[in-house]
Write a protein that holds these residues in place. Structure first.
Motif, PDB file in Angstrom:
ATOM      1  N   UNK A 283       0.837  -1.201   0.000  1.00 54.04           N
ATOM      2  CA  UNK A 283       0.000   0.000   0.000  1.00 54.04           C
ATOM      3  C   UNK A 283       0.869   1.248   0.000  1.00 54.04           C
ATOM      4  N   UNK A 284       1.972   1.223   0.735  1.00 54.01           N
ATOM      5  CA  UNK A 284       2.855   2.394   0.745  1.00 54.01           C
ATOM      6  C   UNK A 284       3.390   2.643  -0.662  1.00 54.01           C
ATOM      7  N   UNK A 285       3.784   1.571  -1.328  1.00 51.29           N
ATOM      8  CA  UNK A 285       4.319   1.740  -2.686  1.00 51.29           C
ATOM      9  C   UNK A 285       3.227   2.224  -3.641  1.00 51.29           C
ATOM     10  N   UNK A 286       2.028   1.606  -3.518  1.00 48.08           N
ATOM     11  CA  UNK A 286       0.952   1.974  -4.438  1.00 48.08           C
ATOM     12  C   UNK A 286       0.502   3.408  -4.194  1.00 48.08           C
ATOM     13  N   UNK A 287       0.393   3.801  -2.918  1.00 54.51           N
ATOM     14  CA  UNK A 287      -0.009   5.175  -2.618  1.00 54.51           C
ATOM     15  C   UNK A 287       1.087   6.136  -3.073  1.00 54.51           C
ATOM     16  N   UNK A 288       2.321   5.718  -2.920  1.00 53.42           N
ATOM     17  CA  UNK A 288       3.428   6.543  -3.417  1.00 53.42           C
ATOM     18  C   UNK A 288       3.297   6.788  -4.904  1.00 53.42           C
ATOM     19  N   UNK A 289       3.006   5.724  -5.652  1.00 52.81           N
ATOM     20  CA  UNK A 289       2.829   5.858  -7.103  1.00 52.81           C
ATOM     21  C   UNK A 289       1.632   6.758  -7.389  1.00 52.81           C
ATOM     22  N   UNK A 290       0.537   6.536  -6.656  1.00 53.74           N
ATOM     23  CA  UNK A 290      -0.682   7.315  -6.866  1.00 53.74           C
ATOM     24  C   UNK A 290      -0.413   8.801  -6.652  1.00 53.74           C
ATOM     25  N   UNK A 291       0.258   9.130  -5.538  1.00 52.52           N
ATOM     26  CA  UNK A 291       0.539  10.536  -5.241  1.00 52.52           C
ATOM     27  C   UNK A 291       1.492  11.117  -6.285  1.00 52.52           C
ATOM     28  N   UNK A 292       2.526  10.364  -6.629  1.00 51.50           N
ATOM     29  CA  UNK A 292       3.478  10.842  -7.630  1.00 51.50           C
ATOM     30  C   UNK A 292       2.755  11.179  -8.924  1.00 51.50           C
ATOM     31  N   UNK A 293       1.958  10.232  -9.373  1.00 51.87           N
ATOM     32  CA  UNK A 293       1.277  10.390 -10.657  1.00 51.87           C
ATOM     33  C   UNK A 293       0.328  11.580 -10.608  1.00 51.87           C
TER      34      UNK A 293
ATOM     35  N   UNK B   9       6.347  -7.523 -12.439  1.00 51.43           N
ATOM     36  CA  UNK B   9       6.176  -6.953 -13.777  1.00 51.43           C
ATOM     37  C   UNK B   9       4.872  -6.168 -13.863  1.00 51.43           C
ATOM     38  N   UNK B  10       3.803  -6.769 -13.338  1.00 49.96           N
ATOM     39  CA  UNK B  10       2.486  -6.121 -13.403  1.00 49.96           C
ATOM     40  C   UNK B  10       2.498  -4.813 -12.611  1.00 49.96           C
ATOM     41  N   UNK B  11       3.086  -4.869 -11.414  1.00 48.81           N
ATOM     42  CA  UNK B  11       3.137  -3.658 -10.599  1.00 48.81           C
ATOM     43  C   UNK B  11       3.894  -2.554 -11.346  1.00 48.81           C
ATOM     44  N   UNK B  12       4.988  -2.932 -11.979  1.00 48.63           N
ATOM     45  CA  UNK B  12       5.815  -1.941 -12.668  1.00 48.63           C
ATOM     46  C   UNK B  12       5.096  -1.394 -13.886  1.00 48.63           C
ATOM     47  N   UNK B  13       4.500  -2.279 -14.664  1.00 49.65           N
ATOM     48  CA  UNK B  13       3.883  -1.801 -15.905  1.00 49.65           C
ATOM     49  C   UNK B  13       2.651  -0.951 -15.598  1.00 49.65           C
ATOM     50  N   UNK B  14       1.933  -1.286 -14.506  1.00 49.52           N
ATOM     51  CA  UNK B  14       0.805  -0.438 -14.125  1.00 49.52           C
ATOM     52  C   UNK B  14       1.301   0.937 -13.700  1.00 49.52           C
ATOM     53  N   UNK B  15       2.426   0.958 -12.983  1.00 50.02           N
ATOM     54  CA  UNK B  15       3.025   2.250 -12.626  1.00 50.02           C
ATOM     55  C   UNK B  15       3.298   3.065 -13.886  1.00 50.02           C
ATOM     56  N   UNK B  16       3.823   2.393 -14.912  1.00 52.54           N
ATOM     57  CA  UNK B  16       4.112   3.085 -16.173  1.00 52.54           C
ATOM     58  C   UNK B  16       2.825   3.586 -16.825  1.00 52.54           C
ATOM     59  N   UNK B  17       1.788   2.754 -16.783  1.00 53.74           N
ATOM     60  CA  UNK B  17       0.514   3.144 -17.401  1.00 53.74           C
ATOM     61  C   UNK B  17      -0.047   4.371 -16.696  1.00 53.74           C
ATOM     62  N   UNK B  18      -0.009   4.368 -15.352  1.00 52.95           N
ATOM     63  CA  UNK B  18      -0.529   5.517 -14.590  1.00 52.95           C
ATOM     64  C   UNK B  18       0.300   6.755 -14.898  1.00 52.95           C
ATOM     65  N   UNK B  19       1.588   6.536 -15.034  1.00 55.32           N
ATOM     66  CA  UNK B  19       2.477   7.663 -15.323  1.00 55.32           C
ATOM     67  C   UNK B  19       2.174   8.243 -16.700  1.00 55.32           C
ATOM     68  N   UNK B  20       1.835   7.358 -17.616  1.00 56.67           N
ATOM     69  CA  UNK B  20       1.480   7.819 -18.962  1.00 56.67           C
ATOM     70  C   UNK B  20       0.235   8.705 -18.896  1.00 56.67           C
ATOM     71  N   UNK B  21      -0.751   8.299 -18.076  1.00 55.48           N
ATOM     72  CA  UNK B  21      -1.955   9.102 -17.906  1.00 55.48           C
ATOM     73  C   UNK B  21      -1.608  10.484 -17.373  1.00 55.48           C
ATOM     74  N   UNK B  22      -0.624  10.533 -16.479  1.00 52.69           N
ATOM     75  CA  UNK B  22      -0.254  11.818 -15.893  1.00 52.69           C
ATOM     76  C   UNK B  22       0.467  12.692 -16.905  1.00 52.69           C
ATOM     77  N   UNK B  23       1.310  12.083 -17.733  1.00 56.88           N
ATOM     78  CA  UNK B  23       2.116  12.864 -18.676  1.00 56.88           C
ATOM     79  C   UNK B  23       1.314  13.218 -19.922  1.00 56.88           C
ATOM     80  N   UNK B  24       0.447  12.312 -20.354  1.00 59.71           N
ATOM     81  CA  UNK B  24      -0.346  12.528 -21.558  1.00 59.71           C
ATOM     82  C   UNK B  24      -1.799  12.233 -21.233  1.00 59.71           C
ATOM     83  N   UNK B  25      -2.497  13.151 -20.551  1.00 58.12           N
ATOM     84  CA  UNK B  25      -3.838  12.817 -20.045  1.00 58.12           C
ATOM     85  C   UNK B  25      -4.919  12.798 -21.119  1.00 58.12           C
ATOM     86  N   UNK B  26      -4.562  13.075 -22.371  1.00 56.32           N
ATOM     87  CA  UNK B  26      -5.575  13.074 -23.419  1.00 56.32           C
ATOM     88  C   UNK B  26      -6.301  11.742 -23.448  1.00 56.32           C
TER      89      UNK B  26
END
Lengths: 256, 191
Positions: A126-136, A238-255
């Motif tokens: 949860x700490x890692x996921x919330x960290x990703x959530x807040x970052x994104x 792998x799944x955790x990492x790729x989801x982090x990337x997907x969320x990050x993509x939403x943040x960088x390119x929210x279209x």
């Protein structure tokens, strides 16, 4: 007597392996107490340093075996970040690589007998996921300001539907860290618990005649589940990492 | 709820000894240790420490190093490929030059052969002509010589015949002057 020995022999404590306990005596787990969780996190950290720092100290153009494993991991995650989140996400690569290596090493080291798996704990994931959530979320607002909210406004949908979709999008956005963390912790916990359950059946042959059939079956099952767990250990990282990337993509390119 | 009662249960186990401890463990294993919130601050603290250490080590040391090595390798490979292309081009040029030189040499050799052959032919022709002339001159002289000898021989035969005829006539008791004998001999020799 016989029944008591039976219950003694077939002790089902599949969750005992997840108990966080102090390493050097005492009963209470304070914030700074060195626990088994601390120990196995430290082992992960040391293993990561061994692989990525000591393993690459040759800086060889033609790599040694350890160096090429380190390069493989680097290339794997780097390509993932670049392909999924885009080229401008590369500056988040060390952050994502940190998460990936920590999860992968915790998962695999947790498969050692007697080991403790930090990633099987919801507190950790949860700490890692919330960290990703807040970052994104922060990156999204810093980069795009209010336009980041366009992520929830599906402009390609018919106008009357948009508020409904926006509500669904907002809910799914806030559910992200929950699913992100429970997916990893749940997978790790379930696999380890199942192995323990089958392991509890294994000594049955010492107690009862049924054991002649049950013991080999349970050992076979442990082997099979263990093989599956090796797969899961990697796939969940792998799944955790790729989801982090997907969320990050939403943040960088929210279209949308 | 099991979690809130757990410290109390644990305290009881200290006092009550082994059997009670087993019971306490049973109670503990009934719940999920994942939901034992008393361990959360500890786990979160050490997780954050671990992640910060990993992040610092990776971002300061490991990742720049690996990235550098990969870039170096890429550069080396690109350089090597370029060098290989260069060498290949050079090899092709060298082969071309070699073939050119070979063809040139072949043409030159053919030219020399033809030239030499023509020269030899010329010399040969000249020598042949000279030899032919010499031969014909010699043949003419020889023919003249033979003619001379033949004429000489005729004269000698005529003299001998005159002498013999004169001797025969005198031996048979006649007398003949030389003129008559010579006319008779010449007359006979014609026949």
């Amino acid at each position: 007597m016989a029944t008591e020995e039976h219950s003694e022999g077939l002790a089902f404590h599949p969750m005992d392996q997840f108990i966080v306990k102090p390493l050097f005596g005492g009963d209470t787990v304070g914030v700074l107490t060195v626990t088994n969780a601390t120990l196995w996190m430290a082992i992960s950290v040391l293993a990561i340093i061994a692989l990525f720092v000591l393993g690459t100290r040759g800086r060889a153009v033609i790599p040694s075996r350890t160096q090429s494993v380190a390069e493989l991991a680097y290339g794997f995650v780097h390509k993932m970040v670049e392909d999924v989140a885009g080229h401008d996400a590369v500056k988040f690569f060390p952050y994502i690589f940190t998460l990936f290596t920590f999860i992968v090493f915790s998962n695999f080291l947790g498969l050692l007998p007697k080991a403790f798996t930090p990633t099987s704990h919801i507190a950790v994931t949860a700490v890692m996921a919330v960290g990703v959530f807040l970052t994104v979320t922060i990156v999204g607002f810093v980069k795009h300001g209010v336009h980041f909210l366009g992520l929830f406004w599906v402009s390609s949908a018919p106008l009357p539907l948009r508020p409904v979709l926006a509500l669904i999008e907002v809910i799914s956005y806030f559910v992200r860290p929950v699913s992100h963390s429970i997916r990893l912790a749940g997978n790790m916990m379930a696999g380890h618990a199942v192995i323990k359950v089958f392991a509890a059946f294994a000594p049955l042959v010492l107690i009862s005649g049924v054991g002649i059939a049950v013991t080999p079956l349970s050992i076979l099952a442990i082997t099979a589940i263990y093989a599956l767990e090796i797969l899961v250990a990697f796939i969940q990282a792998y799944v955790f990492t790729i989801l982090t990337c997907v969320y990050l993509k939403d943040a960088l390119h929210p279209a949308h | 709820m099991a979690n809130t009662t757990q410290p109390a249960a644990d305290a009881a186990t200290e006092a009550a000894g082994h059997a009670a401890e087993a019971a306490g463990h049973a109670a503990e294993s009934a719940g999920m240790p994942q939901l034992d919130f008393s361990t959360f601050p500890n786990q979160i603290f050490w997780l954050v420490v671990a992640l910060i250490v990993i992040y610092l080590v990776l971002s300061r040391i490991a990742l720049p190093r690996i990235g550098g090595v990969l870039a170096d390798r890429q550069r080396t490979i690109t350089g090597d490929i370029a060098a290989a292309e260069d060498l290949k081009a050079k090899a092709i040029a060298a082969e071309k030059a070699y073939n050119q030189a070979l063809a040139d040499a072949r043409a030159e050799a053919a030219r020399i052969v033809a030239e030499t052959r023509a020269e030899i032919q010329k010399d040969l022709d000249a020598a042949t002509a000279k030899a032919d002339a010499e031969i014909s001159a010699k043949a003419a002289e020889s023919a003249r010589h033979i003619e001379e000898i033949r004429a000489g021989a005729m004269e000698a035969v005529k003299a001998v015949a005159n002498d013999t005829a004169a001797a025969l006539v005198s031996a048979l008791g006649g007398s003949a002057d030389d003129k008559t004998v010579a006319a008779a001999v010449a007359d006979r020799m014609k026949g």
